[in-house]
Design a protein around this motif. Structure first.
Motif, PDB file in Angstrom:
ATOM      1  N   ASP A  93      14.053  19.300  41.011  1.00 55.10           N
ATOM      2  CA  ASP A  93      15.260  18.943  41.758  1.00 55.10           C
ATOM      3  C   ASP A  93      16.501  18.932  40.879  1.00 55.10           C
ATOM      4  N   GLY A  94      16.368  19.375  39.621  1.00 57.55           N
ATOM      5  CA  GLY A  94      17.516  19.442  38.729  1.00 57.55           C
ATOM      6  C   GLY A  94      17.863  18.143  38.073  1.00 57.55           C
ATOM      7  N   GLU A  95      17.048  17.091  38.236  1.00 58.49           N
ATOM      8  CA  GLU A  95      17.325  15.778  37.646  1.00 58.49           C
ATOM      9  C   GLU A  95      17.101  15.822  36.146  1.00 58.49           C
ATOM     10  N   GLU A  96      18.033  15.241  35.380  1.00 54.85           N
ATOM     11  CA  GLU A  96      17.872  15.185  33.929  1.00 54.85           C
ATOM     12  C   GLU A  96      16.912  14.061  33.588  1.00 54.85           C
ATOM     13  N   ALA A  97      15.861  14.368  32.804  1.00 54.55           N
ATOM     14  CA  ALA A  97      14.800  13.394  32.555  1.00 54.55           C
ATOM     15  C   ALA A  97      14.828  12.809  31.169  1.00 54.55           C
ATOM     16  N   GLY A  98      15.355  13.460  30.144  1.00 50.76           N
ATOM     17  CA  GLY A  98      15.358  12.886  28.806  1.00 50.76           C
ATOM     18  C   GLY A  98      15.554  13.936  27.746  1.00 50.76           C
ATOM     19  N   PRO A  99      15.812  13.561  26.486  1.00 47.29           N
ATOM     20  CA  PRO A  99      16.138  14.489  25.416  1.00 47.29           C
ATOM     21  C   PRO A  99      14.963  14.813  24.523  1.00 47.29           C
ATOM     22  N   LEU A 100      13.713  14.888  25.025  1.00 46.93           N
ATOM     23  CA  LEU A 100      12.562  15.017  24.150  1.00 46.93           C
ATOM     24  C   LEU A 100      11.934  16.394  24.177  1.00 46.93           C
ATOM     25  N   ALA A 101      12.241  17.265  25.107  1.00 46.78           N
ATOM     26  CA  ALA A 101      11.698  18.614  25.149  1.00 46.78           C
ATOM     27  C   ALA A 101      12.769  19.527  25.733  1.00 46.78           C
ATOM     28  N   GLU A 102      12.544  20.837  25.611  1.00 42.85           N
ATOM     29  CA  GLU A 102      13.579  21.746  26.082  1.00 42.85           C
ATOM     30  C   GLU A 102      13.670  21.733  27.604  1.00 42.85           C
ATOM     31  N   SER A 103      12.511  21.847  28.298  1.00 39.27           N
ATOM     32  CA  SER A 103      12.568  21.841  29.758  1.00 39.27           C
ATOM     33  C   SER A 103      11.204  21.579  30.348  1.00 39.27           C
ATOM     34  N   LEU A 104      11.212  21.071  31.550  1.00 34.79           N
ATOM     35  CA  LEU A 104      10.014  20.934  32.362  1.00 34.79           C
ATOM     36  C   LEU A 104      10.450  21.253  33.784  1.00 34.79           C
ATOM     37  N   ALA A 105       9.877  22.301  34.360  1.00 34.17           N
ATOM     38  CA  ALA A 105      10.308  22.743  35.687  1.00 34.17           C
ATOM     39  C   ALA A 105       9.114  22.884  36.603  1.00 34.17           C
ATOM     40  N   MET A 106       9.281  22.501  37.846  1.00 28.65           N
ATOM     41  CA  MET A 106       8.258  22.656  38.869  1.00 28.65           C
ATOM     42  C   MET A 106       8.760  23.653  39.907  1.00 28.65           C
ATOM     43  N   ARG A 107       7.888  24.578  40.302  1.00 30.45           N
ATOM     44  CA  ARG A 107       8.265  25.525  41.355  1.00 30.45           C
ATOM     45  C   ARG A 107       7.002  26.006  42.064  1.00 30.45           C
ATOM     46  N   GLU A 108       7.185  26.418  43.322  1.00 34.77           N
ATOM     47  CA  GLU A 108       6.093  26.969  44.114  1.00 34.77           C
ATOM     48  C   GLU A 108       5.983  28.466  43.836  1.00 34.77           C
ATOM     49  N   GLU A 109       4.741  28.928  43.652  1.00 32.83           N
ATOM     50  CA  GLU A 109       4.545  30.342  43.317  1.00 32.83           C
ATOM     51  C   GLU A 109       3.168  30.779  43.792  1.00 32.83           C
ATOM     52  N   ASP A 110       3.133  31.725  44.776  1.00 34.42           N
ATOM     53  CA  ASP A 110       1.891  32.290  45.280  1.00 34.42           C
ATOM     54  C   ASP A 110       0.936  31.204  45.765  1.00 34.42           C
ATOM     55  N   GLY A 111       1.456  30.259  46.484  1.00 37.82           N
ATOM     56  CA  GLY A 111       0.624  29.212  47.051  1.00 37.82           C
ATOM     57  C   GLY A 111       0.162  28.169  46.054  1.00 37.82           C
ATOM     58  N   ALA A 112       0.735  28.143  44.882  1.00 38.55           N
ATOM     59  CA  ALA A 112       0.376  27.163  43.854  1.00 38.55           C
ATOM     60  C   ALA A 112       1.644  26.528  43.302  1.00 38.55           C
ATOM     61  N   ARG A 113       1.453  25.370  42.760  1.00 36.73           N
ATOM     62  CA  ARG A 113       2.564  24.689  42.092  1.00 36.73           C
ATOM     63  C   ARG A 113       2.488  24.988  40.607  1.00 36.73           C
ATOM     64  N   ARG A 114       3.545  25.588  40.094  1.00 37.75           N
ATOM     65  CA  ARG A 114       3.571  25.946  38.678  1.00 37.75           C
ATOM     66  C   ARG A 114       4.438  24.930  37.937  1.00 37.75           C
ATOM     67  N   MET A 115       3.817  24.294  36.925  1.00 35.36           N
ATOM     68  CA  MET A 115       4.526  23.341  36.067  1.00 35.36           C
ATOM     69  C   MET A 115       4.748  24.019  34.725  1.00 35.36           C
ATOM     70  N   ALA A 116       5.984  24.381  34.452  1.00 34.40           N
ATOM     71  CA  ALA A 116       6.321  25.099  33.218  1.00 34.40           C
ATOM     72  C   ALA A 116       6.870  24.105  32.202  1.00 34.40           C
ATOM     73  N   LEU A 117       6.219  24.035  31.038  1.00 33.36           N
ATOM     74  CA  LEU A 117       6.639  23.155  29.945  1.00 33.36           C
ATOM     75  C   LEU A 117       7.113  23.992  28.775  1.00 33.36           C
ATOM     76  N   SER A 118       8.035  23.456  28.022  1.00 33.14           N
ATOM     77  CA  SER A 118       8.475  24.134  26.807  1.00 33.14           C
ATOM     78  C   SER A 118       8.894  23.102  25.772  1.00 33.14           C
ATOM     79  N   GLY A 119       9.005  23.565  24.515  1.00 30.54           N
ATOM     80  CA  GLY A 119       9.355  22.661  23.418  1.00 30.54           C
ATOM     81  C   GLY A 119       8.116  22.091  22.750  1.00 30.54           C
ATOM     82  N   ARG A 120       8.234  20.913  22.168  1.00 33.72           N
ATOM     83  CA  ARG A 120       7.128  20.237  21.489  1.00 33.72           C
ATOM     84  C   ARG A 120       6.665  19.065  22.356  1.00 33.72           C
ATOM     85  N   ILE A 121       5.394  18.999  22.588  1.00 36.70           N
ATOM     86  CA  ILE A 121       4.830  17.884  23.357  1.00 36.70           C
ATOM     87  C   ILE A 121       4.092  16.995  22.359  1.00 36.70           C
ATOM     88  N   ASP A 122       4.814  16.062  21.793  1.00 40.39           N
ATOM     89  CA  ASP A 122       4.234  15.147  20.819  1.00 40.39           C
ATOM     90  C   ASP A 122       4.094  13.766  21.449  1.00 40.39           C
TER      91      ASP A 122
END
Length: 381
Positions: free
Chosen positions: A8-37
């Motif tokens: 929904d475009g809400e800013e969540a925090g300064p700890l990773a580059e991005s986390l995006a949710m979107r619908e794709e081919d009948g599935a929910r795709r959760m795209a993560l980037s950056g470092r997950i520490d």
């Protein structure tokens, strides 16, 4: 500044580059980037688990943009995958896959069985009794070994290191003179004041010197000198020998064929036996001086105080007190050396040894003092 973005475009925090949710081919795709520490996982945990538990289309966790993960981040991803039915992880780099595999194996490993603590007072009491008996046997063996070394030194006096004995005499005796004199003077002042208060009601203040003199010579002088020796010297023996034991210096002496009992223990024991009568006598004389000062303040002359001491205090009181002091010194030195030589391993070993030496020494002199009190009364001394 790096941020996370939800679907929904809400800013969540300064700890990773991005986390995006979107619908794709009948599935929910959760795209993560950056470092997950650990820090990122703490901020992401609630939102990711909420997304994973949503009913509907399966969840695809896309890690193509993830640079690195640690064990906490991997635990988060695997927990989210297991929470969402039909979900899978894809796009991870070989390094991220390796961390995920290790954490997955660790999570799948069987947990150690939880052993319930049983309240078994009888078995606990038995363990304590057995431990106390084993400690008593070891202490008796140490005492016997010390006696054998002392008898062997009488036959071969060259085994005794005189320089080491003189050093311990100085540390245990000379350097404790000030403390013993101060403690004795204060003890004499307190005893004189506290004795004069009730005796004044009967006009018997003249008997304060005899009361304080007998108390110091027979009981309090040796006992307080023993407390001083246990606190200063017994703990020092245990700490010094305990450090040598922890550093395996005692084991090295045995390997070289040198008897540590003759080298380390015997000079300390002899110093304790020899110095205790002197400390007791010094403490007693300081106590008598403090008592005499109080008697002068109460209006009595020094010759009156001295006459009372001569009339009521005998030589056997002095000799009995000095004998008790020697036995106290022997017990304190042996207990201190035994605690040091029997020190365990680890950072607490030396502290535990010093504590054991002080507590054991004080308990020993109190018990011995009670035994001597009964024995002297039975013998009429």
């Amino acid at each position: 500044m790096a941020i996370w973005l939800w679907d929904d475009g809400e800013e969540a925090g300064p700890l990773a580059e991005s986390l995006a949710m979107r619908e794709e081919d009948g599935a929910r795709r959760m795209a993560l980037s950056g470092r997950i520490d650990t820090q990122a996982a703490a901020a992401l945990w609630a939102r990711l688990m909420a997304e994973a538990r949503k009913p509907g289309a399966p969840l695809l966790i896309d890690l193509a943009g993830v640079e690195a993960v640690d064990t906490t981040g991997a635990t988060l991803l695997l927990t989210a995958q297991s929470a969402a039915q039909g979900s899978r992880i894809e796009g991870a780099s070989p390094g991220v896959v390796a961390v995920l595999d290790r954490v997955r194996d660790a999570l799948a490993a069987p947990r150690p069985a939880v052993v319930a603590r049983r309240f078994a007072p009888l078995s606990g009491l038995g363990r304590r009794v057995v431990g106390a008996l084993n400690g008593g046997v070891e202490a008796l063996a140490f005492l016997g070994e010390t006696l054998v070394v002392a008898l062997g030194t009488l036959i071969r006096p060259g085994r005794l290191r005189v320089r080491e004995l003189l050093r311990h005499l100085d540390e245990a005796g000379t350097r404790a003179f000030g403390l013993a004199a101060l403690l004795g003077a204060l003890l004499g002042v307190i005893l004189a004041f506290q004795s004069a208060i009730p005796l004044r009601q009967f006009g018997a203040e003249i008997f304060v010197p005899s009361l304080v003199g007998i108390s110091l010579l027979r009981e309090l002088g040796p006992l307080m000198a023993g407390v001083v020796l246990a606190g200063r010297t017994g703990s020092a023996y245990a700490a010094e020998l305990g450090t040598m034991t922890v550093n395996e210096e005692v084991a090295a002496l045995r390997i070289m064929g040198i008897d540590p009992m003759a080298l380390l223990v015997l000079p300390r024991v002899l110093a304790g036996v020899l110095v205790m009568p002197v400390l007791s006598l010094l403490l007693t004389l300081a106590g008598l001086a403090g008592m005499a000062l109080i008697m002068q303040l109460l209006g009595f002359q020094l010759n009156t105080v001295a006459q009372q001491l001569v009339n009521f205090v005998s030589l056997k009181d002095l000799l009995g007190g000095l004998f008790k002091a020697s036995v106290f010194g022997l017990a304190i030195a042996i207990i201190g050396c035994r605690a040091g030589m029997g020190a365990g391993r680890g950072p607490r070993a030396v502290g535990d040894a010093a504590t054991s030496a002080v507590v054991g020494g004080i308990v020993a002199i109190v018990v011995l003092d009670g035994i001597f009190a009964v024995l002297f009364e039975r013998l009429g001394l």
